[in-house]
Design a protein around this motif. Structure first.
Motif, PDB file in Angstrom:
ATOM      1  N   THR A 154     -29.306   9.452  -7.470  1.00  0.00           N
ATOM      2  CA  THR A 154     -30.744   9.752  -7.543  1.00  0.00           C
ATOM      3  C   THR A 154     -31.130  10.877  -6.586  1.00  0.00           C
ATOM      4  O   THR A 154     -32.045  11.655  -6.854  1.00  0.00           O
ATOM      5  CB  THR A 154     -31.557   8.477  -7.195  1.00  0.00           C
ATOM      6  OG1 THR A 154     -31.325   7.524  -8.221  1.00  0.00           O
ATOM      7  CG2 THR A 154     -33.039   8.749  -7.116  1.00  0.00           C
ATOM      8  N   THR A 155     -30.421  10.978  -5.471  1.00  0.00           N
ATOM      9  CA  THR A 155     -30.869  11.853  -4.383  1.00  0.00           C
ATOM     10  C   THR A 155     -31.045  13.312  -4.798  1.00  0.00           C
ATOM     11  O   THR A 155     -31.982  13.979  -4.347  1.00  0.00           O
ATOM     12  CB  THR A 155     -29.880  11.726  -3.202  1.00  0.00           C
ATOM     13  OG1 THR A 155     -29.913  10.373  -2.741  1.00  0.00           O
ATOM     14  CG2 THR A 155     -30.231  12.661  -2.067  1.00  0.00           C
ATOM     15  N   ILE A 177     -36.033   9.316   0.660  1.00  0.00           N
ATOM     16  CA  ILE A 177     -35.808  10.521   1.463  1.00  0.00           C
ATOM     17  C   ILE A 177     -36.637  10.419   2.747  1.00  0.00           C
ATOM     18  O   ILE A 177     -36.136  10.616   3.852  1.00  0.00           O
ATOM     19  CB  ILE A 177     -36.188  11.798   0.673  1.00  0.00           C
ATOM     20  CG1 ILE A 177     -35.552  11.807  -0.727  1.00  0.00           C
ATOM     21  CG2 ILE A 177     -35.831  13.048   1.482  1.00  0.00           C
ATOM     22  CD1 ILE A 177     -34.050  11.740  -0.780  1.00  0.00           C
ATOM     23  N   LEU A 178     -37.905  10.057   2.582  1.00  0.00           N
ATOM     24  CA  LEU A 178     -38.781  10.095   3.763  1.00  0.00           C
ATOM     25  C   LEU A 178     -38.552   8.929   4.717  1.00  0.00           C
ATOM     26  O   LEU A 178     -39.006   8.964   5.859  1.00  0.00           O
ATOM     27  CB  LEU A 178     -40.259  10.247   3.354  1.00  0.00           C
ATOM     28  CG  LEU A 178     -40.983   9.165   2.565  1.00  0.00           C
ATOM     29  CD1 LEU A 178     -41.616   8.157   3.484  1.00  0.00           C
ATOM     30  CD2 LEU A 178     -42.044   9.791   1.682  1.00  0.00           C
ATOM     31  N   GLU A 194     -17.604   7.703  -2.216  1.00  0.00           N
ATOM     32  CA  GLU A 194     -18.579   8.106  -3.234  1.00  0.00           C
ATOM     33  C   GLU A 194     -17.837   8.248  -4.566  1.00  0.00           C
ATOM     34  O   GLU A 194     -16.837   8.960  -4.646  1.00  0.00           O
ATOM     35  CB  GLU A 194     -19.263   9.422  -2.810  1.00  0.00           C
ATOM     36  CG  GLU A 194     -19.969  10.179  -3.909  1.00  0.00           C
ATOM     37  CD  GLU A 194     -21.021   9.378  -4.680  1.00  0.00           C
ATOM     38  OE1 GLU A 194     -21.781   8.625  -4.052  1.00  0.00           O
ATOM     39  OE2 GLU A 194     -21.051   9.493  -5.932  1.00  0.00           O
ATOM     40  N   ARG A 195     -18.372   7.586  -5.560  1.00  0.00           N
ATOM     41  CA  ARG A 195     -17.801   7.547  -6.911  1.00  0.00           C
ATOM     42  C   ARG A 195     -17.594   8.955  -7.486  1.00  0.00           C
ATOM     43  O   ARG A 195     -16.567   9.267  -8.075  1.00  0.00           O
ATOM     44  CB  ARG A 195     -18.828   6.768  -7.750  1.00  0.00           C
ATOM     45  CG  ARG A 195     -18.716   6.726  -9.196  1.00  0.00           C
ATOM     46  CD  ARG A 195     -20.059   6.191  -9.730  1.00  0.00           C
ATOM     47  NE  ARG A 195     -21.123   7.135  -9.411  1.00  0.00           N
ATOM     48  CZ  ARG A 195     -21.799   7.855 -10.323  1.00  0.00           C
ATOM     49  NH1 ARG A 195     -21.555   7.703 -11.593  1.00  0.00           N
ATOM     50  NH2 ARG A 195     -22.737   8.704  -9.953  1.00  0.00           N
ATOM     51  N   GLU A 233     -35.074   6.053 -10.602  1.00  0.00           N
ATOM     52  CA  GLU A 233     -35.181   5.619  -9.202  1.00  0.00           C
ATOM     53  C   GLU A 233     -35.285   4.098  -9.194  1.00  0.00           C
ATOM     54  O   GLU A 233     -35.854   3.496 -10.105  1.00  0.00           O
ATOM     55  CB  GLU A 233     -36.407   6.275  -8.539  1.00  0.00           C
ATOM     56  CG  GLU A 233     -36.892   5.637  -7.238  1.00  0.00           C
ATOM     57  CD  GLU A 233     -35.930   5.742  -6.046  1.00  0.00           C
ATOM     58  OE1 GLU A 233     -34.730   5.977  -6.255  1.00  0.00           O
ATOM     59  OE2 GLU A 233     -36.381   5.551  -4.901  1.00  0.00           O
ATOM     60  N   LEU A 266     -40.690  14.973  -0.533  1.00  0.00           N
ATOM     61  CA  LEU A 266     -41.894  14.817   0.302  1.00  0.00           C
ATOM     62  C   LEU A 266     -41.518  14.074   1.585  1.00  0.00           C
ATOM     63  O   LEU A 266     -40.831  13.036   1.536  1.00  0.00           O
ATOM     64  CB  LEU A 266     -42.943  13.988  -0.444  1.00  0.00           C
ATOM     65  CG  LEU A 266     -43.926  14.721  -1.355  1.00  0.00           C
ATOM     66  CD1 LEU A 266     -43.232  15.702  -2.274  1.00  0.00           C
ATOM     67  CD2 LEU A 266     -44.760  13.732  -2.152  1.00  0.00           C
TER      68      LEU A 266
HETATM   69  C1  FAD Z   1     -38.225  12.177  -9.644  1.00  0.00           C
HETATM   70  C2  FAD Z   1     -37.996  11.614  -8.279  1.00  0.00           C
HETATM   71  C3  FAD Z   1     -38.684  12.136  -7.196  1.00  0.00           C
HETATM   72  C4  FAD Z   1     -38.497  11.592  -5.909  1.00  0.00           C
HETATM   73  N1  FAD Z   1     -39.169  12.136  -4.856  1.00  0.00           N
HETATM   74  C5  FAD Z   1     -39.019  11.602  -3.607  1.00  0.00           C
HETATM   75  C6  FAD Z   1     -39.701  12.165  -2.491  1.00  0.00           C
HETATM   76  O1  FAD Z   1     -40.432  13.126  -2.620  1.00  0.00           O
HETATM   77  N2  FAD Z   1     -39.548  11.579  -1.263  1.00  0.00           N
HETATM   78  C7  FAD Z   1     -38.749  10.485  -1.103  1.00  0.00           C
HETATM   79  O2  FAD Z   1     -38.666   9.978   0.017  1.00  0.00           O
HETATM   80  N3  FAD Z   1     -38.075   9.969  -2.155  1.00  0.00           N
HETATM   81  C8  FAD Z   1     -38.188  10.485  -3.393  1.00  0.00           C
HETATM   82  N4  FAD Z   1     -37.503   9.958  -4.446  1.00  0.00           N
HETATM   83  C9  FAD Z   1     -36.669   8.762  -4.213  1.00  0.00           C
HETATM   84  C10 FAD Z   1     -35.321   9.117  -3.623  1.00  0.00           C
HETATM   85  O3  FAD Z   1     -34.729  10.101  -4.398  1.00  0.00           O
HETATM   86  C11 FAD Z   1     -34.446   7.879  -3.598  1.00  0.00           C
HETATM   87  O4  FAD Z   1     -35.123   6.811  -2.974  1.00  0.00           O
HETATM   88  C12 FAD Z   1     -33.153   8.116  -2.864  1.00  0.00           C
HETATM   89  O5  FAD Z   1     -32.522   9.257  -3.345  1.00  0.00           O
HETATM   90  C13 FAD Z   1     -32.235   6.905  -3.011  1.00  0.00           C
HETATM   91  O6  FAD Z   1     -31.039   7.191  -2.351  1.00  0.00           O
HETATM   92  P1  FAD Z   1     -29.784   6.237  -2.462  1.00  0.00           P
HETATM   93  O7  FAD Z   1     -28.783   6.760  -1.548  1.00  0.00           O
HETATM   94  O8  FAD Z   1     -30.243   4.829  -2.318  1.00  0.00           O
HETATM   95  O9  FAD Z   1     -29.322   6.344  -3.994  1.00  0.00           O
HETATM   96  P2  FAD Z   1     -28.415   7.422  -4.715  1.00  0.00           P
HETATM   97  O10 FAD Z   1     -28.793   8.792  -4.372  1.00  0.00           O
HETATM   98  O11 FAD Z   1     -28.420   7.097  -6.172  1.00  0.00           O
HETATM   99  O12 FAD Z   1     -26.988   7.162  -4.110  1.00  0.00           O
HETATM  100  C14 FAD Z   1     -26.145   6.116  -4.524  1.00  0.00           C
HETATM  101  C15 FAD Z   1     -24.755   6.665  -4.641  1.00  0.00           C
HETATM  102  O13 FAD Z   1     -23.837   5.603  -4.847  1.00  0.00           O
HETATM  103  C16 FAD Z   1     -22.791   6.085  -5.635  1.00  0.00           C
HETATM  104  N5  FAD Z   1     -22.111   4.908  -6.203  1.00  0.00           N
HETATM  105  C17 FAD Z   1     -22.615   4.005  -7.078  1.00  0.00           C
HETATM  106  N6  FAD Z   1     -21.712   3.063  -7.353  1.00  0.00           N
HETATM  107  C18 FAD Z   1     -20.613   3.347  -6.626  1.00  0.00           C
HETATM  108  C19 FAD Z   1     -19.353   2.723  -6.482  1.00  0.00           C
HETATM  109  N7  FAD Z   1     -19.058   1.598  -7.151  1.00  0.00           N
HETATM  110  N8  FAD Z   1     -18.419   3.306  -5.676  1.00  0.00           N
HETATM  111  C20 FAD Z   1     -18.722   4.448  -4.978  1.00  0.00           C
HETATM  112  N9  FAD Z   1     -19.914   5.080  -5.098  1.00  0.00           N
HETATM  113  C21 FAD Z   1     -20.848   4.522  -5.890  1.00  0.00           C
HETATM  114  C22 FAD Z   1     -23.504   6.939  -6.646  1.00  0.00           C
HETATM  115  O14 FAD Z   1     -22.628   7.866  -7.257  1.00  0.00           O
HETATM  116  C23 FAD Z   1     -24.581   7.588  -5.819  1.00  0.00           C
HETATM  117  O15 FAD Z   1     -24.209   8.862  -5.349  1.00  0.00           O
HETATM  118  C24 FAD Z   1     -37.631  10.493  -5.729  1.00  0.00           C
HETATM  119  C25 FAD Z   1     -36.939   9.972  -6.826  1.00  0.00           C
HETATM  120  C26 FAD Z   1     -37.116  10.521  -8.081  1.00  0.00           C
HETATM  121  C27 FAD Z   1     -36.368   9.944  -9.231  1.00  0.00           C
END
Ligand code: FAD
Length: 820
Positions: free
Chosen positions: A50-51, A357-358, A42-43, A327, A57
């Motif tokens: 985004t998480t 998340i869901l 993790e960077r 997102e 929900l």
């Molecule tokens: C306002 C809002 C409300 C939401 N509400 C909901 C909800 O109620 N229910 C639901 O299911 N979803 C919800 N979501 C969506 C949900 O948050 C996302 O779909 C989810 O968090 C995506 O997760 P991820 O792991 O793909 O991305 P991220 O959480 O962004 O994780 C990606 C990770 O990769 C790391 N990274 C990037 N590049 C590199 C690299 N080169 N080397 C190492 N690490 C790196 C980043 O630092 C980051 O931590 C919501 C989103 C928003 C914006």
């Protein structure tokens, strides 16, 4: 960087997961539970992308995809049991969830969804407006029609869920290292070899790109196409509200663009506005951590006002916080998952379209199995990374499509709705001619596909989307009937076409194909490509043009999958696959008068003896030479013409001129769907998929178990045959009442018991009712007599209709029309 000390990395790991959001942690958790050595990098800190700011929900209601519904159910269950397993809370509270329908079309949609979700084991209750008001007393309910309630759904804390997954992964031996950014994925000989990080190099066999909104750019640095785009995504938190309670259910009212749940004694109002805004199209800053975006009040105020009107007391409560975070959204609102076609052992799980998340638990489980065993154990045809096209990564495409995509989450999901943004990117050489003839176009993998034609004097316009018959229903019927009784022209230039050449071309294709495709030249063969499990990877036709020269044709959605598989198998052989999709138009002439029409334009002998069914031959047609193949996907005498793109308009002119004498009509993709469905012809990714054995799909007739050399999946097919009569099988189903329409996901009942659901459907204008293909799980042998002995019903929007089921095509089972 957050790490206090310089992290120490191992020199190697079997799998490196890039990104510590919920998705990366879930992939690592599930890989570790399978006993796979895994390193997550993790960077910055876990959840910092985004998480950390998701609303949390946890909703199982709402999807008509079996894969998505299973992922939702599994995630909810996982988040319930993770605290006991890891000692880390997830914050999951089953406070319930209500989806509100405030207009008739949404009521119809949610009733259809509820029927499917119940079949999948979700306990959905339809509530009256009064009952909605009792469960969520602050909501205005006088203008709603119903609510759809799942008591077991609720909310979780996304950071806690992610931490619990990370802890569970560590407990099973995974290494999770924060403060290490992956700069580049290293490759050797077309396969992943390691990662270059801010803290040195790690060798590995497999990488998984779970870098959230950074995934596109990280992928691009390895030539991997991941066309996702970050968008502004909002929620508002009000000041305290009298009478609100933490155990109120989450309320969602897509018609008001909002969802509502208790937060800190006030209300959280989340938004999916109909017109959204992409964020940082040029690239996401590398140091964006736990970041927020400055809210665009001016753009959002009208949507916010509409959303707040659902809970009027919110207006007086004051605004504590208007939050905007990024997102990732994808061109078709489906996640981007699986092995990238460009680089071996490069997997992706990103682009979660606000449901990361869901569905996070389920995505992690699916991908971990895919990596570790080669089998995702679910239908992945709709979410596979290889469905996407390189032009979809263009900045203009992402900027425009994202505006529509986010809002699509809350629109009524009319089954005939096509995305309207970023259109016109791919056009058939006949496009302008078809437009001049009244074509109404829809998005077909980015191509403009003629869906139906308005007759002279009428405008090609959808007057009102609906779940019933729309203004173009009579035009569609006329096209369908013209094919059954006369002749039609259908432009199918969007079909994926590949020429495979070389000394080993026949051997490679015969090994890939379950049918014998390397016989006499001048013959087309219908075949499936299977995997080692005997389930289907592709459904296509292969024409042997000459020794060492073949034409492979698959549907538009299969383009990337077929090409990747072809290229992998051509490696180290004298066989070369060339994509000729854009170089050749495909014009279909189909119907009982098709021979008469074509014969008027060519000196070639098209008689039954001179040009039998499955014959493929180059013929003269006016000033052009075209490859004519006698084959049909519509159940009639007919021909596919493969025409060099530069001669397509000339050929079209000649066909139109000669067609006048035989009453030829142009027909669109709606007619394609209804004609093929009456004949029970399959469509990969719609009614058959990677989880189906070729025998269960009813395609045993296209399998040649005796051909010398065998084929991929042969042993599995033999084992399935040896296991006895099939108890699971794809059946054709027909609703006896001519009125209702079927589209997809309608539950099917036999003798009052659930038996399966409709995978894809259309309207059978010849059969006289809605017709579909349903995968039926019987628990007892299925044959035609069993079909005929049952009392069949289909649930359409909560009402059961009597139906028929058949293992044989209901239309022309002896295929007499085709061989006429
Ligand atoms: C306002 C809002 C409300 C939401 N509400 C909901 C909800 O109620 N229910 C639901 O299911 N979803 C919800 N979501 C969506 C949900 O948050 C996302 O779909 C989810 O968090 C995506 O997760 P991820 O792991 O793909 O991305 P991220 O959480 O962004 O994780 C990606 C990770 O990769 C790391 N990274 C990037 N590049 C590199 C690299 N080169 N080397 C190492 N690490 C790196 C980043 O630092 C980051 O931590 C919501 C989103 C928003 C914006």
């Amino acid at each position: 960087m957050a790490a206090a000390q310089d992290p120490i990395l191992p020199a190697s790991a079997r799998v490196v997961v890039i990104g510590g959001g919920i998705i990366g942690c879930s992939v690592a958790y599930h890989l570790a539970h399978l006993g796979c050595e895994v390193l997550l990098l993790e960077r910055d800190r876990l959840t910092s992308g985004t998480t950390w700011h998701a609303a949390g929900l946890i909703v199982t209601f709402g999807s008509t995809s079996e894969t998505s519904t299973e992922m939702r159910k599994y995630s909810r269950d996982l988040y319930t049991r993770l605290p006991a397993e890891t000692g880390q809370e997830t914050g999951f509270r089953p406070c319930g969830f209500i989806e509100v329908a405030a207009d008739a079309d949404r009521l119809e949609e949610y009733r259809r969804v509820a029927a499917f979700n119940r079949l999948m084991g979700i306990d959905v209750h339809e509530l009256s407006p009064r009952e909605v008001g009792e469960l969520f007393p602050l909501a205005r309910v006088d203008d709603i029609l119903a609510g759809f309630y799942v008591k077991e759904d609720g909310r979780a804390n996304p950071v806690d869920v992610t931490m619990a997954l990370a802890k569970g992964a560590r407990l099973k031996g995974a290494r999770i290292v924060e403060g290490v950014a992956v700069g580049r994925v290293l490759s050797r000989g077309g396969a992943v070899a390691g990662v270059e990080t801010s803290h040195g190099t790690v060798q590995c066999e497999t990488v998984v790109n779970c870098a959230g909104m950074w995934a596109r750019e990280l992928g691009a640095s390895s030539g991997v196409n991941i066309p996702l785009q970050a968008a502004e995504h909002y929620y508002l938190i009000t000041g305290p509200l009298a009478g609100i309670a933490r155990d109120w259910p989450v309320l969602e009212d897509p018609g008001s663009y909002g969802y509502y749940r208790e937060e800190g004694g006030g209300l959280m109002i989340g938004l999916f506005e109909p017109e959204a805004a992409a964020w940082k199209v040029e690239g996401v800053p590398k140091n964006f951590s736990f970041g927020e975006i400055e809210p665009d009040w001016e753009r959002m105020t009208p949507f916010l006002e509409k959303a707040m009107a659902r809970v009027p007391a919110a207006q007086a409560a004051g605004i504590k916080k208007f939050f905007c975070g990024p997102e990732s959204f994808t061109p078709d609102l489906l996640p981007i998952v699986g092995p990238a076609p460009e680089l071996k052992n490069y997997f992706v799980a990103a682009g979660l379209n606000s449901i990361g998340i869901l569905t996070g638990g389920g995505i992690g489980r699916l991908l971990a199995h895919w990596i570790f065993t080669g089998d995702p154990q679910a239908d992945v045809t709709g979410i596979h990374v290889d469905r996407l096209h390189r032009y979809q990564s263009n900045p203009e495409y992402r900027r425009t499509r994202t505006v529509e995509a986010l809002g699509m989450v809350y629109r009524c999901h009319y089954p005939t709705r096509s995305m309207a943004s970023a259109r016109g990117a791919r056009r058939s050489p006949l496009h302008d001619r078809l437009a001049a003839r009244g074509a109404y176009f829809k998005d077909v993998s980015g191509w403009e596909g003629a869906d139906w034609y308005a007759p002279l004097g009428a405008e090609p316009k959808v007057e009102r989307l609906s779940w019933g018959r729309q203004n173009w229903f009579p035009y569609w019927r006329a096209e369908h009937e013209a094919c059954r009784n006369g002749v039609i022209l259908m432009d199918m230039s969007f079909m994926s076409k590949f020429v495979v050449q070389g000394r080993d071309a026949g051997r490679v294709l015969d090994w890939l194909s379950a049918n014998n495709v390397d016989g006499e030249p001048g013959r087309i063969t219908y075949t499936q490509w299977l995997n080692e499990r005997g389930t289907i990877e592709a459904d296509l036709t292969i024409t042997k043009l000459d020794d060492g020269q073949f034409l492979v044709v698959a549907s538009d959605t299969a383009h990337g999958h077929v090409l990747a598989r072809l290229r992998r198998h051509c490696e180290e052989r004298h066989a070369f696959a060339t994509d000729v999709t854009g170089a050749q138009a495909q014009i279909n002439i189909q119907g009982p008068r098709s021979r008469e029409l074509l014969q008027a334009l060519t000196s070639a002998d098209l008689s039954n003896d001179g040009f039998p069914f499955r014959c493929a031959r180059e013929i003269d047609l006016g000033l052009a030479r075209v490859l004519a193949i006698r084959i049909t996907y519509l159940g009639e005498l007919g021909y596919e013409l493969y025409v060099p793109a530069e001669q397509a308009t000339h050929v079209h002119e000649r066909l139109v001129a000669a067609g006048e004498r035989v009453g030829m009509r142009h027909a669109g993709l709606k007619a394609l769907a209804s004609l093929r469905m009456e004949k029970g012809y399959r469509d990969y990714g719609h009614d058959i998929d990677n989880t189906d054995s070729v025998l269960e799909a009813g395609l045993g007739f296209a399998v040649d178990l005796k051909k010398p050399g065998g084929f991929i999946g042969r042993d599995a097919v033999l084992a399935k045959k040896a296991a006895g009569p099939l108890t699971r099988r794809l059946l054709q189903v027909l609703v006896l009442d001519p009125e209702p329409m079927m589209f997809h996901a309608e539950p099917v009942f036999r003798d009052g018991r659930p038996a399966g659901y409709v995978r894809a459907a259309s309207y059978g204008h010849t059969l006289g009712g809605a017709v579909g293909l349903a995968m039926i799980d019987a628990g007892e042998p299925i044959d035609q007599a069993w079909c005929e002995a049952g009392r069949w019903e289909i649930d359409i929007a909560g009402k059961r209709y009597p139906a028929r089921a058949s293992a044989r095509p209901m239309l022309d089972p002896q295929a007499r029309r085709i061989r006429a």
